[in-house]
Enzyme design. Sequence first.
Site, mmCIF file in Angstrom:
data_model
loop_
_atom_site.group_PDB
_atom_site.id
_atom_site.type_symbol
_atom_site.label_atom_id
_atom_site.label_comp_id
_atom_site.label_asym_id
_atom_site.label_seq_id
_atom_site.Cartn_x
_atom_site.Cartn_y
_atom_site.Cartn_z
ATOM 1 N N HIS A 37 9.421 5.074 73.709
ATOM 2 C CA HIS A 37 9.631 6.507 73.912
ATOM 3 C C HIS A 37 11.111 6.889 73.850
ATOM 4 O O HIS A 37 11.440 8.072 73.701
ATOM 5 C CB HIS A 37 8.998 6.970 75.231
ATOM 6 N N ASP A 73 4.654 0.461 74.909
ATOM 7 C CA ASP A 73 5.875 1.256 74.994
ATOM 8 C C ASP A 73 7.124 0.392 74.825
ATOM 9 O O ASP A 73 8.074 0.489 75.609
ATOM 10 C CB ASP A 73 5.941 2.026 76.312
ATOM 11 N N SER A 116 15.559 4.180 81.091
ATOM 12 C CA SER A 116 14.465 3.647 80.281
ATOM 13 C C SER A 116 15.001 2.708 79.209
ATOM 14 O O SER A 116 15.933 3.049 78.478
ATOM 15 C CB SER A 116 13.688 4.783 79.615
ATOM 16 N N GLY A 171 -13.914 -8.052 67.883
ATOM 17 C CA GLY A 171 -14.851 -7.628 66.851
ATOM 18 C C GLY A 171 -16.071 -6.909 67.371
ATOM 19 O O GLY A 171 -17.192 -7.147 66.881
#
Length: 388
Positions: A133, A163, A237, A293
């Site tokens: 982000h 992220d 961040s 799957g």
Amino acid sequence: MNTLFRAFTYLRWPVLIGLLCALAVLALFPELKNSSSNRTISNRPLLESLSPSDVNGWQGPISYARAVARAAPAVVNIYTRKQVSIRRHPLFDDPLFRHYFNNSDIPRQQRMQSARGSGVIVSKEGYILTNNHVINGVDEIVVALADGREARAELKGVNSKSDLAVLKIDLDNLNPIAIGSPDTTMVGDVVLAIGNAFGMGQTVTQGIVSATRRRGFNIAAFENFIQTDAAINPGNSGGALIDAHGNLLGINTANLDQGGAAGGIGFAIPVDTAIQTLNDIVEFGRVVRGWLGVEAQSLSPQLAQSFSLNSTNGVLVTHVYNDGPADKAGLRPGDVIVRINNQMVGDGRWGQQEIGESRPGDTVSIEVMRQGKVQTFEAVLAFEPITS
């Protein structure tokens, strides 16, 4: 006898006056009494009250300056720029305005929008880990090192579900951070968060590990956070969460306080997840995930009741891909998967993450309900198909 009496009579007034003066001094200056008792206490060794084992292990106050000095050169400030369009005033699209002023074709104006974040150098080749982000959708990424150098960064790949993003810079004499072990991290361990808080430059905050393996906050699709009370402020961040020795434990990601202030609950992505993302992107150009799957849907209360289940924990298999891992293991539509690797799948999100965090070739244990009976299957995961 008369002599003793005369002596007592002569001395009683001086003694009485002396006692009264002493009481007056103590009443006016009570700290004199406290300092006298403190001297008595301070004469005893401070460690007398500790057991022998405590005394032997006593280290006194500790500074984290060495840990910061070891890790800080690897923590970078990230500045991004993105070109955005300025919304045109609605009046420009009004027919009357267009008729009289003939300027309806005024182009949308462009401007550059700036943002800030942090990153961590993890290799001498210039690879940097940060949050997705922080760099998502930007046009330019500039990395500022702790030693004052700057460089433009190339985006090598992202792991949007966790992220994470991997950048690369072309500079010499880099100081990659030492990698720690989040698996051995315990609640109560001291941690430090380093990052570009509020864009002020490199800043360090201190706290402890509050919890591990935190999930369910809708911060990312795959969540397995280290929770800490070390302040993770805007701009932090992508920065480093380190231990008391300067080893990287995680990539700082978010603060639970949506208002932007430090709320005492922050989250970091464990470094082993981040390094796996880096290795996959460098080797394969993308994140490699395990693939079972199957297609499945969450259990509603009505579905759970129809399968005679007491809770909505589990997912209903609606489709099994031919020759996929689940097909080869024996799963089929109508099965209800309730556990994967002995972990409850919940509404399916935890099960999806358990598979997604596994590697192709890993064997997973799958517990299903089939016609009211519990059955267990072993499936060998394959590579996740590439979707366009």
